[in-house]
Design a protein around this motif. Sequence first.
Motif, mmCIF file in Angstrom:
data_model
loop_
_atom_site.group_PDB
_atom_site.id
_atom_site.type_symbol
_atom_site.label_atom_id
_atom_site.label_comp_id
_atom_site.label_asym_id
_atom_site.label_seq_id
_atom_site.Cartn_x
_atom_site.Cartn_y
_atom_site.Cartn_z
ATOM 1 N N PRO A 127 0.827 -1.211 0.000
ATOM 2 C CA PRO A 127 0.000 0.000 0.000
ATOM 3 C C PRO A 127 0.856 1.253 0.000
ATOM 4 C CG PRO A 127 -0.015 -1.038 2.160
ATOM 5 C CD PRO A 127 0.694 -1.990 1.240
ATOM 6 N N VAL A 128 0.267 2.330 -0.509
ATOM 7 C CA VAL A 128 1.012 3.583 -0.633
ATOM 8 C C VAL A 128 1.394 4.134 0.736
ATOM 9 C CG1 VAL A 128 0.923 5.932 -1.529
ATOM 10 C CG2 VAL A 128 -0.173 4.076 -2.799
ATOM 11 N N GLU A 129 0.521 3.988 1.735
ATOM 12 C CA GLU A 129 0.829 4.556 3.055
ATOM 13 C C GLU A 129 2.017 3.883 3.713
ATOM 14 O OE1 GLU A 129 -2.709 1.698 3.537
ATOM 15 O OE2 GLU A 129 -2.055 3.295 2.179
ATOM 16 N N LEU A 130 2.377 2.677 3.239
ATOM 17 C CA LEU A 130 3.523 1.995 3.840
ATOM 18 C C LEU A 130 4.814 2.760 3.579
ATOM 19 C CD1 LEU A 130 4.666 -0.505 5.311
ATOM 20 C CD2 LEU A 130 4.876 -1.592 3.083
ATOM 21 N N PHE A 131 4.961 3.300 2.375
ATOM 22 C CA PHE A 131 6.183 4.038 2.051
ATOM 23 C C PHE A 131 6.291 5.306 2.895
ATOM 24 C CE2 PHE A 131 4.986 1.608 -1.704
ATOM 25 C CZ PHE A 131 6.173 0.934 -1.980
ATOM 26 N N GLY A 132 5.165 5.973 3.136
ATOM 27 C CA GLY A 132 5.185 7.143 4.010
ATOM 28 C C GLY A 132 5.561 6.778 5.437
ATOM 29 N N MET A 133 5.057 5.664 5.940
ATOM 30 C CA MET A 133 5.414 5.236 7.294
ATOM 31 C C MET A 133 6.893 4.886 7.403
ATOM 32 S SD MET A 133 2.170 3.064 8.771
ATOM 33 C CE MET A 133 1.974 2.003 7.364
ATOM 34 N N ARG A 134 7.443 4.287 6.354
ATOM 35 C CA ARG A 134 8.871 3.964 6.391
ATOM 36 C C ARG A 134 9.727 5.222 6.368
ATOM 37 N NH1 ARG A 134 9.390 -1.285 2.338
ATOM 38 N NH2 ARG A 134 8.717 -2.852 3.870
ATOM 39 N N ARG A 135 9.307 6.225 5.596
ATOM 40 C CA ARG A 135 10.065 7.484 5.588
ATOM 41 C C ARG A 135 9.991 8.164 6.961
ATOM 42 N NH1 ARG A 135 7.822 7.956 0.301
ATOM 43 N NH2 ARG A 135 6.088 9.169 1.131
ATOM 44 N N ARG A 136 8.808 8.149 7.576
ATOM 45 C CA ARG A 136 8.668 8.740 8.902
ATOM 46 C C ARG A 136 9.506 7.985 9.929
ATOM 47 N NH1 ARG A 136 8.739 12.821 12.110
ATOM 48 N NH2 ARG A 136 7.637 12.466 14.095
ATOM 49 N N GLY A 161 7.861 6.237 21.543
ATOM 50 C CA GLY A 161 6.519 5.664 21.440
ATOM 51 C C GLY A 161 6.016 5.637 20.005
ATOM 52 N N GLU A 162 6.276 6.722 19.252
ATOM 53 C CA GLU A 162 5.872 6.749 17.853
ATOM 54 C C GLU A 162 6.631 5.710 17.029
ATOM 55 O OE1 GLU A 162 5.398 9.980 14.170
ATOM 56 O OE2 GLU A 162 6.257 10.601 16.117
ATOM 57 N N ARG A 163 7.898 5.518 17.367
ATOM 58 C CA ARG A 163 8.703 4.513 16.647
ATOM 59 C C ARG A 163 8.121 3.112 16.845
ATOM 60 N NH1 ARG A 163 12.482 1.016 18.192
ATOM 61 N NH2 ARG A 163 12.495 1.872 20.311
ATOM 62 N N ARG A 164 7.784 2.763 18.088
ATOM 63 C CA ARG A 164 7.233 1.436 18.356
ATOM 64 C C ARG A 164 5.877 1.255 17.657
ATOM 65 N NH1 ARG A 164 9.632 2.471 23.527
ATOM 66 N NH2 ARG A 164 7.696 3.456 24.229
ATOM 67 N N THR A 165 5.073 2.299 17.633
ATOM 68 C CA THR A 165 3.773 2.201 16.969
ATOM 69 C C THR A 165 3.931 1.987 15.462
ATOM 70 O OG1 THR A 165 2.810 3.657 18.645
ATOM 71 C CG2 THR A 165 1.586 3.380 16.583
ATOM 72 N N LEU A 166 4.849 2.752 14.855
ATOM 73 C CA LEU A 166 5.080 2.599 13.421
ATOM 74 C C LEU A 166 5.629 1.224 13.084
ATOM 75 C CD1 LEU A 166 6.526 6.084 12.364
ATOM 76 C CD2 LEU A 166 4.360 5.069 11.644
ATOM 77 N N GLN A 167 6.555 0.717 13.887
ATOM 78 C CA GLN A 167 7.116 -0.610 13.625
ATOM 79 C C GLN A 167 6.045 -1.687 13.707
ATOM 80 O OE1 GLN A 167 10.297 -0.768 16.523
ATOM 81 N NE2 GLN A 167 11.835 -0.127 15.017
ATOM 82 N N ALA A 168 5.130 -1.557 14.663
ATOM 83 C CA ALA A 168 4.052 -2.546 14.777
ATOM 84 C C ALA A 168 3.118 -2.477 13.573
ATOM 85 C CB ALA A 168 3.284 -2.319 16.071
ATOM 86 N N ARG A 169 2.774 -1.264 13.131
ATOM 87 C CA ARG A 169 1.883 -1.125 11.983
ATOM 88 C C ARG A 169 2.541 -1.626 10.698
ATOM 89 N NH1 ARG A 169 -0.496 4.743 11.512
ATOM 90 N NH2 ARG A 169 -1.536 3.675 9.766
ATOM 91 N N ILE A 170 3.842 -1.340 10.531
ATOM 92 C CA ILE A 170 4.556 -1.815 9.340
ATOM 93 C C ILE A 170 4.614 -3.336 9.323
ATOM 94 C CG2 ILE A 170 6.826 -1.899 8.245
ATOM 95 C CD1 ILE A 170 7.195 1.021 9.043
ATOM 96 N N ALA A 171 4.897 -3.955 10.487
ATOM 97 C CA ALA A 171 4.947 -5.418 10.562
ATOM 98 C C ALA A 171 3.593 -6.033 10.233
ATOM 99 C CB ALA A 171 5.413 -5.851 11.951
ATOM 100 N N ALA A 172 2.509 -5.391 10.700
ATOM 101 C CA ALA A 172 1.173 -5.910 10.409
ATOM 102 C C ALA A 172 0.838 -5.807 8.925
ATOM 103 C CB ALA A 172 0.135 -5.165 11.248
ATOM 104 N N LEU A 173 1.222 -4.699 8.289
ATOM 105 C CA LEU A 173 0.942 -4.529 6.864
ATOM 106 C C LEU A 173 1.765 -5.487 6.015
ATOM 107 C CD1 LEU A 173 0.658 -0.638 6.483
ATOM 108 C CD2 LEU A 173 -1.155 -2.320 6.171
ATOM 109 N N GLU A 174 3.040 -5.685 6.360
ATOM 110 C CA GLU A 174 3.909 -6.534 5.555
ATOM 111 C C GLU A 174 3.469 -7.987 5.583
ATOM 112 O OE1 GLU A 174 7.829 -5.848 6.988
ATOM 113 O OE2 GLU A 174 8.205 -4.180 5.607
ATOM 114 N N SER A 175 2.814 -8.432 6.633
ATOM 115 C CA SER A 175 2.360 -9.815 6.721
ATOM 116 C C SER A 175 1.091 -10.064 5.929
ATOM 117 C CB SER A 175 2.133 -10.198 8.183
ATOM 118 O OG SER A 175 1.094 -9.402 8.756
#
Length: 456
Positions: A127-136, A161-175
């Motif tokens: 998804p497009v939002e994944l690339f934005g989350m990785r840049r953030r 806290g924001e880093r941990r939240t982003l990592q969890a969301r990225i892991a969920a999307l990648e699976s």
Amino acid sequence: MSTDKIVAEADRPPAIQLIPVIPPNGSGSPSVRMEWCVSPEVIARLAELGVLRPYMLIVVTHGQDEMSRQLFPLKQGVRYVRFFTPGKNTVHAAIVWRQNGSNPGEKIFKRDDYGDYRMGLVEPRRPVELFGMRRRLSKIFDDLCSADRDLSSADEKRLQGERRTLQARIAALESEFPMGIRADFSSISRLPEEAAVELDIDEAHFATAEDNHWITRKLAGLYPWDSKPVDPCRVRARALFTACTLPFAAAVCIGIGIPVLAVVAVLNLLIVLALLLAGMRGISYEALLRPWAKPPRVAWEKATTSVWLVREVKETGQYGYMSTRRVRRPFIQWALTPPPLLVVLVAEFLLFGGITHPKTALAAAGIVLGIYVVVVLVLGTFLLVWSHRQQGARSEAAAEHDRQTKLESARLRSAKLTRELNPINCTTQSSGPRQSFVVRFEGLKSAVCQPFARKV
């Protein structure tokens, strides 16, 4: 957007529609009759692009793995898709073609030396939002690790806290990435639209090795085939081919193979003797010892310098290590080796026994060579001048005629493509795809012969 426009958009058929024909007793067969249709917009776009022969690319995936690929002419509208893995399988479909009208299968089905496909066809749909989350996430890491930034404890805690939240969301999307057909091919064009349908294949419907008799399996495995059979019918075909050709193959091997092998063995012996006479280092004797398995070139592939021209000098280094240095031999030593002496003996024989009038032969060769050069120069100059005049004589009327001819040819090709694809138009009430002999044969095969299951 108005209500009428929204309703019109909803009623518009999809660009590509896959229609699996499921029997009344339910799905589960590894061979499924798959029909497809395309929208009028797709047909018009293909005609506008001047596509000569569009194809339907079918790729079956199981999870993140590609299981099979098939390529059919788009105008057929129906073929049988085979599955090789039980459970959830996704059928992806896209329209592909080549600009010159040739079959894209030359590229799609090309394999490397290990039997794998050279071209990958599927990739995850990120998804497009994944690339934005990785840049953030990358910017947060820079802020936390940079020595030039003076962060307070509150800001650092917020960034962590924001880093941990982003990592969890990225892991969920990648699976949960769905797979899809690649959008970029090096020499193959495709439409961006894609269709996908998911089917559940029952493991009990796959064929097993016990579907064929023991003697059939043994006969099918006698020849060294490049690939494994995909279904029991392929096993029976290989067994039948072996039973019909094995007597003739044995007769050929005995009557022709042994004499040919003897000739090859003698040739390898002569090659090895010539290399030994030349004093080459690194000669391989595999071709001489196993002429049925090794080609003659193996003898000289790893050969290096000649012992007659170069000698090896062993030296002891500073730390006691032995090294080898090669030194060119003097001319006197090389001149007294067997190859130059053999050349001198042959030249002496030819000089005194084979050539009687050398001066006359040289003079005739010079005259013939001179005449040849003059003829080539004159003829080449004439052809160059004539070609230049022919190109300059082309008028604007001829160029306009060529342009009109190309436009008319493109119009005829577009009309022909539209007629060919009209039976698979999703909005027309046509008779549907034509039941060709290939489709009937595949239907008969699916009824009596299911594929083997593969391990993922």
